[in-house]
Design an enzyme around this catalytic site. Structure first.
Site, short mmCIF file in Angstrom:
data_model
loop_
_atom_site.label_atom_id
_atom_site.label_comp_id
_atom_site.label_asym_id
_atom_site.label_seq_id
_atom_site.Cartn_x
_atom_site.Cartn_y
_atom_site.Cartn_z
N ARG A 92 0.82 -1.22 0.00
CA ARG A 92 0.00 0.00 0.00
C ARG A 92 0.84 1.26 0.00
O ARG A 92 0.35 2.34 0.32
CB ARG A 92 -0.91 0.01 1.21
CG ARG A 92 -0.17 -0.11 2.53
CD ARG A 92 -1.11 0.23 3.63
NE ARG A 92 -0.57 -0.16 4.92
CZ ARG A 92 -1.16 0.13 6.05
NH1 ARG A 92 -2.29 0.80 6.02
NH2 ARG A 92 -0.65 -0.24 7.18
N ASP A 124 -6.59 -3.50 0.58
CA ASP A 124 -7.14 -2.49 -0.34
C ASP A 124 -6.10 -1.44 -0.74
O ASP A 124 -6.42 -0.51 -1.49
CB ASP A 124 -8.37 -1.81 0.29
CG ASP A 124 -8.04 -1.16 1.63
OD1 ASP A 124 -6.85 -1.09 1.99
OD2 ASP A 124 -8.99 -0.70 2.30
N ARG A 182 14.73 -2.96 3.64
CA ARG A 182 14.45 -3.67 4.89
C ARG A 182 15.28 -4.95 4.95
O ARG A 182 15.74 -5.44 3.91
CB ARG A 182 12.95 -4.06 4.92
CG ARG A 182 12.02 -2.88 4.67
CD ARG A 182 10.69 -3.34 4.06
NE ARG A 182 9.88 -2.21 3.63
CZ ARG A 182 8.83 -1.72 4.30
NH1 ARG A 182 8.44 -2.31 5.41
NH2 ARG A 182 8.17 -0.68 3.87
N ASP A 252 10.43 -7.60 8.12
CA ASP A 252 10.07 -6.68 7.04
C ASP A 252 9.86 -5.26 7.58
O ASP A 252 9.69 -4.33 6.80
CB ASP A 252 8.81 -7.14 6.30
CG ASP A 252 7.65 -7.39 7.23
OD1 ASP A 252 7.77 -8.27 8.10
OD2 ASP A 252 6.61 -6.71 7.09
P1 AMP Z 1 2.60 -4.17 8.18
O1 AMP Z 1 2.00 -5.13 9.15
O2 AMP Z 1 1.92 -2.83 8.14
O3 AMP Z 1 4.07 -4.05 8.34
O4 AMP Z 1 2.32 -4.76 6.72
C1 AMP Z 1 2.72 -6.05 6.33
C2 AMP Z 1 2.47 -6.22 4.85
O5 AMP Z 1 1.08 -6.05 4.56
C3 AMP Z 1 3.20 -5.25 3.94
O6 AMP Z 1 3.53 -5.95 2.77
C4 AMP Z 1 2.16 -4.20 3.68
O7 AMP Z 1 2.41 -3.50 2.48
C5 AMP Z 1 0.89 -5.02 3.60
N1 AMP Z 1 -0.33 -4.27 3.93
C6 AMP Z 1 -0.69 -3.78 5.13
N2 AMP Z 1 -1.89 -3.15 5.06
C7 AMP Z 1 -2.29 -3.26 3.76
C8 AMP Z 1 -3.44 -2.81 3.04
N3 AMP Z 1 -4.44 -2.15 3.62
N4 AMP Z 1 -3.48 -3.11 1.72
C9 AMP Z 1 -2.51 -3.76 1.11
N5 AMP Z 1 -1.42 -4.23 1.72
C10 AMP Z 1 -1.29 -3.96 3.04
MG MG Z 2 5.44 -3.13 7.47
#
Ligand code: AMP
Ligand code: MG
Length: 486
Positions: A92, A124, A182, A252
């Site tokens: 996103r 989304d 990362r 990540d």
């Molecule tokens: P995070 O937990 O925020 O570090 O995200 C982990 C993974 O999920 C990463 O690849 C983000 O880009 C993806 N991600 C988190 N929220 C969304 C979203 N609303 N739509 C698409 N990908 C997401």
């Molecule tokens: Mg993340």
């Protein structure tokens, strides 16, 4: 300077195309600028003018492009809660480009909440206003506490609906960092057995972010890994000293340059508690406050494993990793001694610190207020009690030890108190303060964000107009559950 005069040098987009997917942001409807950080703007030579703000509103909502940018979604993978997830990537967010300022510094511009990408999986591609404000406030707060972090340039919201537990406003955060690489970028190529790409990524990272290590005796990769271990251990020592819990230390979310990265359900501790868990989805407490140093070590181990194909002698990886505990402990001890105003470490200081932390934990004393109040400790007036200690009689014997220890501290009382107030902040981003600013912003009132920023950007100074931001949280404020959906 306006937004058209900047110079971009998009080095990441010159890497082979399997490092990313090029695509533009998906526009948001009827955008509004919620917040702009003039201090982050200075990194890009941006002045805080109406024109700047209008253009950032367009760029932040995907309705206009920054001339010279080349948006792309990066691919990476990573260990999430200890389990390897082979396919992550910018789901996103988009790296808009790399802007070079007049001082020759290169800054990544990254738009979080920019719409779906090939790595969105079931998401989304959007972000909501509360999560953007939380990242905005926290990254600026950590920076001004002297902790390495990505920065936040601005937050934009819109009328585009985003569906979480309720319908919320699609919003974005424009993030700045020297690098968005990362640990998970390296893991992606390692686990896919693409060792040429792994080498290209390591060479790129060293060239652009660890250039100072090149050409010195020994292997570049060894020095590179050793420095990442060093920066990570140092970063986490700083989190611990500040009482900051990241909440989602997946690989990540670990920056290769040692920045605090990807803010989610983080928390600054109010009452000191080793077992503090800020992420309510973290049922096992994997990322509890006390676990962060060990998790940092474990994550460095995952990075080391991913770098194995680059080493002839893998024992060198272990050797660098073995330095972590020592680097962490030395840094953390020094930071705590600074908080206590102790200039030169003495034999029993580690014990003094350990006992204090145990007492703070047992009495659930407010961590920030304790150290700030201690900064006024009148060592020469025995028997005088300080207000916040009254409720914690268990601290009295420790204060006597501290008073005794100060007798051999080579600083007069005034200088000690002054130094302590420079490292013990009066203001931190307590969860409930962020929550209050978010609730007002969701009603269209952005003033509270500005008010908070004025204390968070100089957290050790006095701010008589905002004295209430330094108070302990009300009971409701201690029990806030921060949703992981963001
Ligand atoms: P995070 O937990 O925020 O570090 O995200 C982990 C993974 O999920 C990463 O690849 C983000 O880009 C993806 N991600 C988190 N929220 C969304 C979203 N609303 N739509 C698409 N990908 C997401
Ligand atoms: Mg993340």
């Amino acid at each position: 300077m306006n937004l058209d005069g900047q110079h971009f040098n998009n080095t990441y987009s010159r890497l082979p195309d399997y490092f990313y997917t090029r695509l533009d942001p998906t526009p948001l409807e009827n955008p509004k600028l919620v917040a702009f950080s003039p201090s982050a703007g200075q990194l890009l030579d941006l002045e805080d003018t109406r024109e700047t703000r209008e253009k950032l509103t367009q760029i932040g909502s995907g309705n206009g492009a920054w001339p010279g940018s080349e948006p792309l979604a990066m691919v990476y993978s990573g260990h999430q809660f200890g389990v390897y997830n082979p396919q992550l990537g910018d789901g996103r967010g988009l790296l808009l480009g790399e802007l070079v300022n007049t001082r020759g510094e290169k800054w990544d511009l990254h738009l979080k909440g920019a719409g779906q990408t090939p790595y969105s999986r079931f998401g989304d591609g959007r972000a909501v206003l509360r999560s953007c404000i939380r990242e905005y406030l926290a990254s600026e707060a950590l920076h001004h506490l002297g902790i390495a972090t990505t920065r936040a340039l601005c937050v934009v919201t819109s009328d585009t609906p985003v569906y979480r537990e309720t319908t919320e406003a699609g919003s974005t955060l424009l993030r700045l960092a020297k690098s968005h690489i990362r640990f998970g970028h390296f893991e992606y190529f390692f686990y896919n057995k693409r060792y040429e790409a792994l080498k290209a990524l390591a060479d790129y990272t060293i060239e652009h972010h660890f250039h100072h290590l090149k050409g010195v005796a020994g292997s570049d990769y060894q020095r590179f890994y050793a420095e990442v271990v060093h920066r990570t251990a140092t970063l986490i020592a700083r989190w611990q000293a500040a009482g900051f819990a990241h909440g989602v230390m997946n690989t990540d979310n670990m920056s290769i340059i040692g920045d605090t990265f990807d803010y989610g359900p983080y928390g600054f501790m109010d009452d000191f508690n080793w077992q503090y868990i800020c992420n309510h989805s973290d049922h096992s407490g994997r990322y509890a406050f006390s676990q962060q140093p060990d998790i940092g070590y474990w994550n460095c181990g995952r990075l080391g494993q991913a770098l194995v194909p680059l080493f002839d002698d893998v024992a060198l990886i272990q050797k660098a990793l073995d330095q972590y505990p020592q680097i962490y402990t030395t840094t953390y001890t020094r930071l705590l001694l600074d908080k206590l105003g102790l200039l030169v470490e003495q034999e029993k200081d580690a014990e003094l610190v350990r006992d204090l932390l145990q007492l703070l934990h047992d009495s659930r004393c407010d961590y920030t207020l304790f150290f700030r109040t201690l900064s006024n400790f009148p060592a020469k007036q025995p028997g005088k009690q300080l207000a916040p200690f009254v409720g914690h009689p268990s601290l009295a014997p420790w204060l006597d030890r501290y008073r005794e220890r100060l007798k051999t501290n080579p600083l007069d009382e005034q200088s000690r108190q002054k130094r302590m107030k420079q490292v013990n902040p009066k203001y931190i981003l307590r969860n409930y303060l962020a929550q209050q600013a978010i609730e007002k912003a969701e009603q269209g009132d952005y003033q509270e964000i500005e008010n908070l920023m004025s204390v968070l950007t100089s957290p050790c100074d006095e701010h008589p107009d905002f004295e209430h931001f330094a108070e302990k949280p009300p009971e409701w404020g201690k029990k806030l559950e921060i949703s992981c959906s963001s």
